[in-house]
Design a protein around this motif. Structure first.
Motif, PDB file in Angstrom:
ATOM      1  N   ASP A  76       0.811  -1.218   0.000  1.00  0.00           N
ATOM      2  CA  ASP A  76       0.000   0.000   0.000  1.00  0.00           C
ATOM      3  C   ASP A  76       0.849   1.276   0.000  1.00  0.00           C
ATOM      4  O   ASP A  76       0.299   2.379  -0.025  1.00  0.00           O
ATOM      5  N   LYS A  77       2.179   1.129   0.015  1.00  0.00           N
ATOM      6  CA  LYS A  77       3.065   2.297   0.031  1.00  0.00           C
ATOM      7  C   LYS A  77       2.923   3.067  -1.286  1.00  0.00           C
ATOM      8  O   LYS A  77       2.998   2.498  -2.373  1.00  0.00           O
ATOM      9  N   VAL A  78       2.708   4.357  -1.189  1.00  0.00           N
ATOM     10  CA  VAL A  78       2.533   5.192  -2.377  1.00  0.00           C
ATOM     11  C   VAL A  78       3.889   5.420  -3.041  1.00  0.00           C
ATOM     12  O   VAL A  78       4.821   5.928  -2.427  1.00  0.00           O
ATOM     13  N   PHE A  79       3.999   4.995  -4.291  1.00  0.00           N
ATOM     14  CA  PHE A  79       5.228   5.177  -5.066  1.00  0.00           C
ATOM     15  C   PHE A  79       5.149   6.413  -5.962  1.00  0.00           C
ATOM     16  O   PHE A  79       6.150   7.035  -6.245  1.00  0.00           O
ATOM     17  N   PHE A  80       3.971   6.717  -6.452  1.00  0.00           N
ATOM     18  CA  PHE A  80       3.771   7.852  -7.351  1.00  0.00           C
ATOM     19  C   PHE A  80       2.638   8.697  -6.770  1.00  0.00           C
ATOM     20  O   PHE A  80       1.461   8.411  -6.987  1.00  0.00           O
ATOM     21  N   GLY A 129      -1.437   8.793  -7.183  1.00  0.00           N
ATOM     22  CA  GLY A 129      -1.777   7.962  -6.036  1.00  0.00           C
ATOM     23  C   GLY A 129      -1.525   6.483  -6.249  1.00  0.00           C
ATOM     24  O   GLY A 129      -2.201   5.644  -5.671  1.00  0.00           O
ATOM     25  N   LEU A 130      -0.536   6.142  -7.080  1.00  0.00           N
ATOM     26  CA  LEU A 130      -0.251   4.740  -7.373  1.00  0.00           C
ATOM     27  C   LEU A 130       0.686   4.140  -6.332  1.00  0.00           C
ATOM     28  O   LEU A 130       1.642   4.776  -5.898  1.00  0.00           O
ATOM     29  N   TYR A 136       0.922  -3.905 -12.554  1.00  0.00           N
ATOM     30  CA  TYR A 136       1.221  -3.429 -13.913  1.00  0.00           C
ATOM     31  C   TYR A 136       2.303  -4.293 -14.553  1.00  0.00           C
ATOM     32  O   TYR A 136       2.174  -4.722 -15.703  1.00  0.00           O
ATOM     33  N   TYR A 137       3.392  -4.546 -13.801  1.00  0.00           N
ATOM     34  CA  TYR A 137       4.461  -5.403 -14.329  1.00  0.00           C
ATOM     35  C   TYR A 137       3.925  -6.779 -14.706  1.00  0.00           C
ATOM     36  O   TYR A 137       4.311  -7.346 -15.731  1.00  0.00           O
TER      37      TYR A 137
END
Length: 64
Positions: A14-18, A22-23, A31-32
């Motif tokens: 759940d850590k926000v990367f973008f 809010g991804l 996605y990968y």
């Protein structure tokens, strides 16, 4: 998460990367997985590198 015949565990999915869209880390992993069949065909036998962005991507990162 089940990937093929393996159970793979990710911490902090759940850590926000973008932040702007809010991804999360989980979104990136999904996605990968969605693009893996096509992508792996094109990158097979090619050199790869990883870019890490500790904290926020907007600050720049490290290339490994």
């Amino acid at each position: 998460m089940r990937i093929g015949s393996r159970d793979v565990h990710f911490s902090n999915s759940d850590k926000v990367f973008f932040p702007e869209p809010g991804l999360t880390k989980g979104d990136l992993v999904r996605y990968y997985l969605d693009v893996a069949d096509c992508l792996l065909h094109h990158v097979r036998d090619r050199p790869m590198h990883v870019s890490r962005f500790p904290g926020l991507a907007a600050r720049g990162g490290n290339v490994d």
